[in-house]
Design a protein around this motif. Sequence first.
Motif, PDB file in Angstrom:
ATOM      1  N   ALA A  66     -18.061 107.084 -49.157  1.00  0.00           N
ATOM      2  CA  ALA A  66     -19.172 106.952 -50.107  1.00  0.00           C
ATOM      3  C   ALA A  66     -19.925 105.642 -49.893  1.00  0.00           C
ATOM      4  O   ALA A  66     -21.158 105.598 -49.967  1.00  0.00           O
ATOM      5  CB  ALA A  66     -18.646 107.031 -51.541  1.00  0.00           C
ATOM      6  N   GLY A  67     -19.178 104.574 -49.614  1.00  0.00           N
ATOM      7  CA  GLY A  67     -19.803 103.285 -49.344  1.00  0.00           C
ATOM      8  C   GLY A  67     -20.674 103.318 -48.095  1.00  0.00           C
ATOM      9  O   GLY A  67     -21.757 102.724 -48.058  1.00  0.00           O
ATOM     10  N   LEU A  68     -20.217 104.034 -47.067  1.00  0.00           N
ATOM     11  CA  LEU A  68     -20.997 104.161 -45.837  1.00  0.00           C
ATOM     12  C   LEU A  68     -22.315 104.887 -46.088  1.00  0.00           C
ATOM     13  O   LEU A  68     -23.365 104.499 -45.563  1.00  0.00           O
ATOM     14  CB  LEU A  68     -20.185 104.905 -44.773  1.00  0.00           C
ATOM     15  CG  LEU A  68     -19.012 104.148 -44.143  1.00  0.00           C
ATOM     16  CD1 LEU A  68     -18.200 105.073 -43.251  1.00  0.00           C
ATOM     17  CD2 LEU A  68     -19.508 102.951 -43.336  1.00  0.00           C
ATOM     18  N   LEU A  69     -22.256 105.946 -46.884  1.00  0.00           N
ATOM     19  CA  LEU A  69     -23.470 106.704 -47.194  1.00  0.00           C
ATOM     20  C   LEU A  69     -24.478 105.833 -47.940  1.00  0.00           C
ATOM     21  O   LEU A  69     -25.684 105.842 -47.628  1.00  0.00           O
ATOM     22  CB  LEU A  69     -23.111 107.937 -48.023  1.00  0.00           C
ATOM     23  CG  LEU A  69     -24.276 108.836 -48.446  1.00  0.00           C
ATOM     24  CD1 LEU A  69     -25.023 109.375 -47.234  1.00  0.00           C
ATOM     25  CD2 LEU A  69     -23.773 109.979 -49.320  1.00  0.00           C
ATOM     26  N   ILE A  70     -23.997 105.072 -48.904  1.00  0.00           N
ATOM     27  CA  ILE A  70     -24.879 104.185 -49.666  1.00  0.00           C
ATOM     28  C   ILE A  70     -25.446 103.097 -48.757  1.00  0.00           C
ATOM     29  O   ILE A  70     -26.618 102.717 -48.875  1.00  0.00           O
ATOM     30  CB  ILE A  70     -24.125 103.580 -50.865  1.00  0.00           C
ATOM     31  CG1 ILE A  70     -23.819 104.675 -51.902  1.00  0.00           C
ATOM     32  CG2 ILE A  70     -24.921 102.446 -51.510  1.00  0.00           C
ATOM     33  CD1 ILE A  70     -22.939 104.234 -53.033  1.00  0.00           C
ATOM     34  N   ARG A  71     -24.618 102.613 -47.840  1.00  0.00           N
ATOM     35  CA  ARG A  71     -25.104 101.583 -46.912  1.00  0.00           C
ATOM     36  C   ARG A  71     -26.243 102.118 -46.038  1.00  0.00           C
ATOM     37  O   ARG A  71     -27.225 101.419 -45.781  1.00  0.00           O
ATOM     38  CB  ARG A  71     -23.944 101.097 -46.025  1.00  0.00           C
ATOM     39  CG  ARG A  71     -24.306  99.890 -45.175  1.00  0.00           C
ATOM     40  CD  ARG A  71     -24.626  98.674 -46.017  1.00  0.00           C
ATOM     41  NE  ARG A  71     -25.628  97.834 -45.374  1.00  0.00           N
ATOM     42  CZ  ARG A  71     -26.175  96.771 -45.940  1.00  0.00           C
ATOM     43  NH1 ARG A  71     -25.831  96.412 -47.161  1.00  0.00           N
ATOM     44  NH2 ARG A  71     -27.066  96.056 -45.299  1.00  0.00           N
ATOM     45  N   VAL A  72     -26.122 103.364 -45.594  1.00  0.00           N
ATOM     46  CA  VAL A  72     -27.197 103.983 -44.811  1.00  0.00           C
ATOM     47  C   VAL A  72     -28.464 104.076 -45.658  1.00  0.00           C
ATOM     48  O   VAL A  72     -29.566 103.768 -45.193  1.00  0.00           O
ATOM     49  CB  VAL A  72     -26.783 105.380 -44.314  1.00  0.00           C
ATOM     50  CG1 VAL A  72     -27.973 106.087 -43.662  1.00  0.00           C
ATOM     51  CG2 VAL A  72     -25.635 105.277 -43.320  1.00  0.00           C
ATOM     52  N   ALA A  73     -28.316 104.489 -46.921  1.00  0.00           N
ATOM     53  CA  ALA A  73     -29.469 104.599 -47.821  1.00  0.00           C
ATOM     54  C   ALA A  73     -30.134 103.236 -48.016  1.00  0.00           C
ATOM     55  O   ALA A  73     -31.371 103.136 -48.020  1.00  0.00           O
ATOM     56  CB  ALA A  73     -29.028 105.171 -49.165  1.00  0.00           C
ATOM     57  N   LEU A  74     -29.323 102.196 -48.171  1.00  0.00           N
ATOM     58  CA  LEU A  74     -29.868 100.845 -48.381  1.00  0.00           C
ATOM     59  C   LEU A  74     -30.630 100.351 -47.152  1.00  0.00           C
ATOM     60  O   LEU A  74     -31.744  99.823 -47.276  1.00  0.00           O
ATOM     61  CB  LEU A  74     -28.727  99.874 -48.698  1.00  0.00           C
ATOM     62  CG  LEU A  74     -28.072 100.000 -50.071  1.00  0.00           C
ATOM     63  CD1 LEU A  74     -26.870  99.086 -50.173  1.00  0.00           C
ATOM     64  CD2 LEU A  74     -29.078  99.663 -51.157  1.00  0.00           C
ATOM     65  N   GLU A  75     -30.041 100.509 -45.983  1.00  0.00           N
ATOM     66  CA  GLU A  75     -30.693  99.997 -44.779  1.00  0.00           C
ATOM     67  C   GLU A  75     -31.941 100.804 -44.428  1.00  0.00           C
ATOM     68  O   GLU A  75     -32.909 100.255 -43.890  1.00  0.00           O
ATOM     69  CB  GLU A  75     -29.693  99.997 -43.618  1.00  0.00           C
ATOM     70  CG  GLU A  75     -28.556  99.007 -43.825  1.00  0.00           C
ATOM     71  CD  GLU A  75     -27.730  98.754 -42.586  1.00  0.00           C
ATOM     72  OE1 GLU A  75     -28.125  99.225 -41.494  1.00  0.00           O
ATOM     73  OE2 GLU A  75     -26.693  98.066 -42.692  1.00  0.00           O
TER      74      GLU A  75
END
Length: 384
Positions: free
Chosen positions: A361-370
């Motif tokens: 879940a953290g990886l998905l959010i990180r992709v959204a942020l970047e």
Amino acid sequence: MFRYLLPFYQPDIDQWSLEARLLRWLTFLWLLIGLIALFSASYAVGLDESQDGWFYFKRQGFWILIGLICFKIVTELPLKFILKYSPWFYLLILVLILGTVIGLGENVNGAERWISIGPIQIQPSELLKPFLVLQGATIFGTWQRQPWRIKGTWLGIFAFTLACILKQPNLSTTALSGMTLWLMALAAGLPYIQLLATAMMGMMTASLSVAINPYQLKRIISFLDPWQDARGDGYQLVQSLLAIGSGGEFGVGFGMSQQKLFYLPFQYTDFIFAIFAEEFGFVGSIILILMVITYGTLAFLVTLRCTHPIKRLVAVGVMIILVGQSLLNIAVNTGSLPTTGLPFPFLSYGGSSVMSSCILAGLLIRVALETYQQETFLINQKIT
């Protein structure tokens, strides 16, 4: 400094994209629902095994805390940094998986999928999932630019990993991992002939596994008509269907499940959805499914907005595992698919599973942020 590790402390939340904020709160909501469902599903078992009905709830709470710290760290670190070190984590976990194959694992219910490190028992194949996604995205996202030496090496490592997980034996996780890599490769635009050949090899391997392991064949046969042997091979599925059917429209009420009282096996792990459906009914189950679909929709929007090939594939892989595994678990509980050992992400009991899900879940959010940061930068460049 330590306040920055607190999962709910996010001072720059107003600078996040809408998708990232929604995914963050949906992750917290999913975890909360999971804790509520687990408390009810595991209370009787905990009371019977350790004279403490809160036993599994407290252990899961501890692992959720660790998972949320990992979640927070992943959302704060640049993906470039994470991708740099992910191969080493992958290989480390692969060594642990290999340890289960050569006899160093803990035998639970006839399968050696766990390794004990002191008082802590972990399932390496679950912890591998985030790094499987990261490595798959790295290789398939740069497929055209990579020399065959690199591509062949990692394809061999992937195949060896799947073989080790299958040897445990763990056909369900092997199939999920293989399908995740295959779908990521499809999303990356790899040649169809290579994908078709790989799919055929995967199906042949799965067929061979079923032929070698009689219990897997029994699961498939009992799935076709569980009522034919309701007290034998079809027992688990029959009890799951009875639990779901007993829930009716609005359920029997929280904590009031009868099937969790030692009728339905694995009621707090693989079959927790059946207990949830019994207590919250058709309406509660639909709300849970809609939440999972909403999560998947947001993940899909992130993949559409992302233009970076590796980051986009990371989002695809996370979506496949978290959403796909949830739907597969529901399908197993409802008798739509043969019984497998796949947990429901964020709901089923298991420290390795919940940690893995939090990192994903953290990886998905990180992709959204970047992706959002890149879009903002490009807009500002056009303005100036």
